[in-house]
Design a protein around this motif. Structure first.
Motif, PDB file in Angstrom:
ATOM      1  N   SER A  40     -24.567 -55.557  34.818  1.00 45.10           N
ATOM      2  CA  SER A  40     -24.037 -55.172  33.510  1.00 45.10           C
ATOM      3  C   SER A  40     -23.625 -56.417  32.743  1.00 45.10           C
ATOM      4  CB  SER A  40     -22.818 -54.254  33.666  1.00 45.10           C
ATOM      5  OG  SER A  40     -23.164 -53.074  34.356  1.00 45.10           O
ATOM      6  N   PHE A  41     -23.733 -56.351  31.414  1.00 41.27           N
ATOM      7  CA  PHE A  41     -23.238 -57.443  30.582  1.00 41.27           C
ATOM      8  C   PHE A  41     -22.800 -56.901  29.236  1.00 41.27           C
ATOM      9  CE2 PHE A  41     -27.833 -57.294  29.919  1.00 41.27           C
ATOM     10  CZ  PHE A  41     -27.962 -57.355  28.545  1.00 41.27           C
ATOM     11  N   ILE A  42     -21.933 -57.649  28.558  1.00 40.90           N
ATOM     12  CA  ILE A  42     -21.476 -57.299  27.219  1.00 40.90           C
ATOM     13  C   ILE A  42     -22.395 -57.998  26.222  1.00 40.90           C
ATOM     14  CG2 ILE A  42     -19.580 -57.429  25.563  1.00 40.90           C
ATOM     15  CD1 ILE A  42     -18.965 -55.597  27.909  1.00 40.90           C
ATOM     16  N   LEU A  43     -22.996 -57.227  25.317  1.00 42.86           N
ATOM     17  CA  LEU A  43     -23.924 -57.773  24.333  1.00 42.86           C
ATOM     18  C   LEU A  43     -23.327 -57.683  22.936  1.00 42.86           C
ATOM     19  CD1 LEU A  43     -26.830 -58.887  23.816  1.00 42.86           C
ATOM     20  CD2 LEU A  43     -27.538 -56.514  23.431  1.00 42.86           C
TER      21      LEU A  43
ATOM     22  N   HIS B  83     -11.919 -59.327  38.326  1.00 42.39           N
ATOM     23  CA  HIS B  83     -12.751 -60.519  38.233  1.00 42.39           C
ATOM     24  C   HIS B  83     -14.119 -60.381  38.898  1.00 42.39           C
ATOM     25  CE1 HIS B  83      -9.546 -63.051  36.557  1.00 42.39           C
ATOM     26  NE2 HIS B  83      -8.727 -62.343  37.318  1.00 42.39           N
ATOM     27  N   ALA B  84     -14.510 -59.178  39.284  1.00 42.94           N
ATOM     28  CA  ALA B  84     -15.820 -58.997  39.926  1.00 42.94           C
ATOM     29  C   ALA B  84     -16.423 -57.656  39.530  1.00 42.94           C
ATOM     30  CB  ALA B  84     -15.673 -59.085  41.444  1.00 42.94           C
ATOM     31  N   GLN B  85     -17.687 -57.501  39.861  1.00 47.32           N
ATOM     32  CA  GLN B  85     -18.337 -56.208  39.663  1.00 47.32           C
ATOM     33  C   GLN B  85     -18.292 -55.448  40.987  1.00 47.32           C
ATOM     34  OE1 GLN B  85     -22.107 -57.692  37.624  1.00 47.32           O
ATOM     35  NE2 GLN B  85     -21.783 -55.759  36.587  1.00 47.32           N
TER      36      GLN B  85
ATOM     37  N   ARG C  88     -20.292 -57.874  43.481  1.00 45.96           N
ATOM     38  CA  ARG C  88     -21.068 -59.030  43.033  1.00 45.96           C
ATOM     39  C   ARG C  88     -20.080 -60.034  42.456  1.00 45.96           C
ATOM     40  NH1 ARG C  88     -24.670 -56.586  40.382  1.00 45.96           N
ATOM     41  NH2 ARG C  88     -26.350 -56.702  41.894  1.00 45.96           N
ATOM     42  N   LEU C  89     -20.084 -61.257  43.017  1.00 49.26           N
ATOM     43  CA  LEU C  89     -19.084 -62.257  42.650  1.00 49.26           C
ATOM     44  C   LEU C  89     -19.705 -63.418  41.884  1.00 49.26           C
ATOM     45  CD1 LEU C  89     -17.109 -62.527  46.016  1.00 49.26           C
ATOM     46  CD2 LEU C  89     -16.377 -61.329  43.961  1.00 49.26           C
ATOM     47  N   ALA C  90     -18.971 -63.868  40.877  1.00 46.68           N
ATOM     48  CA  ALA C  90     -19.357 -65.076  40.152  1.00 46.68           C
ATOM     49  C   ALA C  90     -19.113 -66.275  41.065  1.00 46.68           C
ATOM     50  CB  ALA C  90     -18.527 -65.198  38.879  1.00 46.68           C
TER      51      ALA C  90
END
Length: 427
Positions: free
Chosen positions: A261-264, A395-397, A413-415
């Motif tokens: 997922s991402f913010i667009l 701070h993670a998905q 899923r971690l940065a």
């Protein structure tokens, strides 16, 4: 039959070419801007010279030519390709008997007509006041007086003192208005910042669409929404084939397959010679681009001026302080070219925003660029460690989560910056 169609004002466009290789491009752009401001371009003139005439922009011979041509074509407005000084505008109005609009005022008028949200309206109002401030003249009777009555300068020597007093009063009034608008914009910006933080509590990566006006940024956003969002019709953004159709930043969440997922965000478009005051005023709107993890520079692949458009976008991005953010150059409108599409070329893409295969390939490229260093982990956290669990959610998905006797099992899923922190919880 009664004709209810509004009649467009006839406009004559003109400019001075100081041996600029991009001059033809700027004039084409000026014609498009004039049409975007609901005017009809009936003719144009240009003067090739080494320097601009200080008091009148053009030489007297060219002014007489423009006056004759413009009046013969029944033009009411003269639109010029540069930002002029107040003296140049007044002198040209007096000599041509036409209303004179320079490029900056033209763009400001378009923005004023297109602004919808409170923030955009305030930003345009601020830019207009900053444009008008140095153009105040002692002969003006009020701040609301419109030019265009033939350019009479008025104000004889007998009224000089009264005029100067009126001028100072007008300046103070505008200064107060500018100060009030800046305060209001700061409040709005703070509210938008709070909204942004709420939207992104889970630290989802941010992707921003930037680029030239009318290149297809909003169409690209709608394509991604249609492909990856169930309720896309409710979230679609406004699209129209015209310059500056989008002035307000639109923000949407895109949920791709496999829990990516991402913010667009879709931002205001750029154009050559974009007035500095306007760029400065819209910095708050462009904050989404400044905070992005990835920029997508949408370019019209079918436009012959594509190189100039890319340079303009890069220039404006530098001016608003955006640098060192990874970027995809997305060559849109490939369906209007003779090239095969969609195709990825290194870190860039040739595509059509209205083509499903193109949108899927764009999403694949975004995923590759944004999530390249993200990794998936299976974690086991103690039931009693609520603080760590809260940090994980922020701070993670978190893709899967279950509470068992031995603790909280989570698939996340971690940065890169958080991977070391959670190493001890790996299972």
């Amino acid at each position: 039959m009664i004709d209810n169609e509004p009649h467009k004002t006839k406009a004559y466009i003109a400019g001075v070419n100081l041996n600029d290789p991009n001059f033809d491009y700027y004039m084409t752009e000026l014609a498009n801007l004039t049409e975007a401001n609901n005017m009809e371009v009936v003719g144009q003139s240009r003067q090739n010279t080494e320097q601009i005439v200080a008091g009148t922009y053009f030489g007297l011979g060219k002014i007489n030519e423009i006056k004759s041509m413009a009046h013969g074509l029944k033009a009411k407005v003269l639109v010029l390709n540069d930002e002029l000084s107040p003296v140049q505008i007044r002198n040209l109005e007096k000599l041509t008997k036409l209303r004179v609009i320079d490029r900056t005022e033209l763009i400001l008028e378009i923005f004023a007509n297109r602004a919808k949200t409170k923030q955009a309206k305030l930003q345009v109002q601020l830019a207009r006041l900053q444009y008008e401030l140095p153009r105040l003249h002692p002969s003006e009777n009020s701040l609301d007086q419109q030019r265009g009555n033939g350019g009479s300068t008025g104000g004889g020597f007998a009224n000089r003192g009264a005029g100067e007093s009126k001028l100072e009063m007008n300046r103070r009034t505008i200064d107060k208005q500018i100060s009030a608008i800046k305060k209001e914009l700061k409040k709005v910006a703070n509210q938008e910042d709070i909204k942004s933080k709420r939207r992104n509590k889970k630290q989802i990566p941010k992707v921003a669409l930037v680029g030239y006006t009318n290149a297809g940024k909003s169409t690209t956003m709608n394509g991604l929404l249609k492909e990856f969002t169930d309720e896309s019709s409710d979230k679609e953004v406004f699209v129209k084939n015209m310059l500056f159709a989008t002035l307000d930043t639109s923000v949407r969440r895109i949920d791709l397959n496999k829990n990516f997922s991402f913010i667009l965000s879709d931002t205001v478009g750029f154009i050559s010679k974009l007035p500095h005051n306007l760029v400065e005023s819209f910095k708050a709107t462009l904050q989404e681009a400044k905070d992005a993890d990835l920029l997508i520079n949408v370019v019209d692949a079918s436009d012959p001026n594509i190189i100039q458009m890319i340079r303009t976008t890069q220039s404006v991005l530098r001016e608003i302080g955006i640098k060192n953010i990874p970027m995809i150059t997305a060559y849109n409108k490939a369906d209007k070219t003779d090239r095969n599409y969609p195709q990825i070329e290194g870190n860039d893409i040739l595509y059509s925003a209205t083509d499903e295969k193109s949108i899927k390939l764009l999403a694949k490229l975004i995923t590759k660029r944004v999530f390249a260093n993200y990794k998936k982990f299976n974690l086991l956290l103690p039931l009693s460690d609520g603080k760590t669990l809260a940090y994980l959610h922020e701070h993670a998905q978190v893709m899967k989560e279950s509470y068992e006797n031995d603790g909280v099992h989570a698939e996340v899923r971690l940065a890169p910056e958080n991977q070391e922190r959670f190493k001890k919880y790996l299972v």
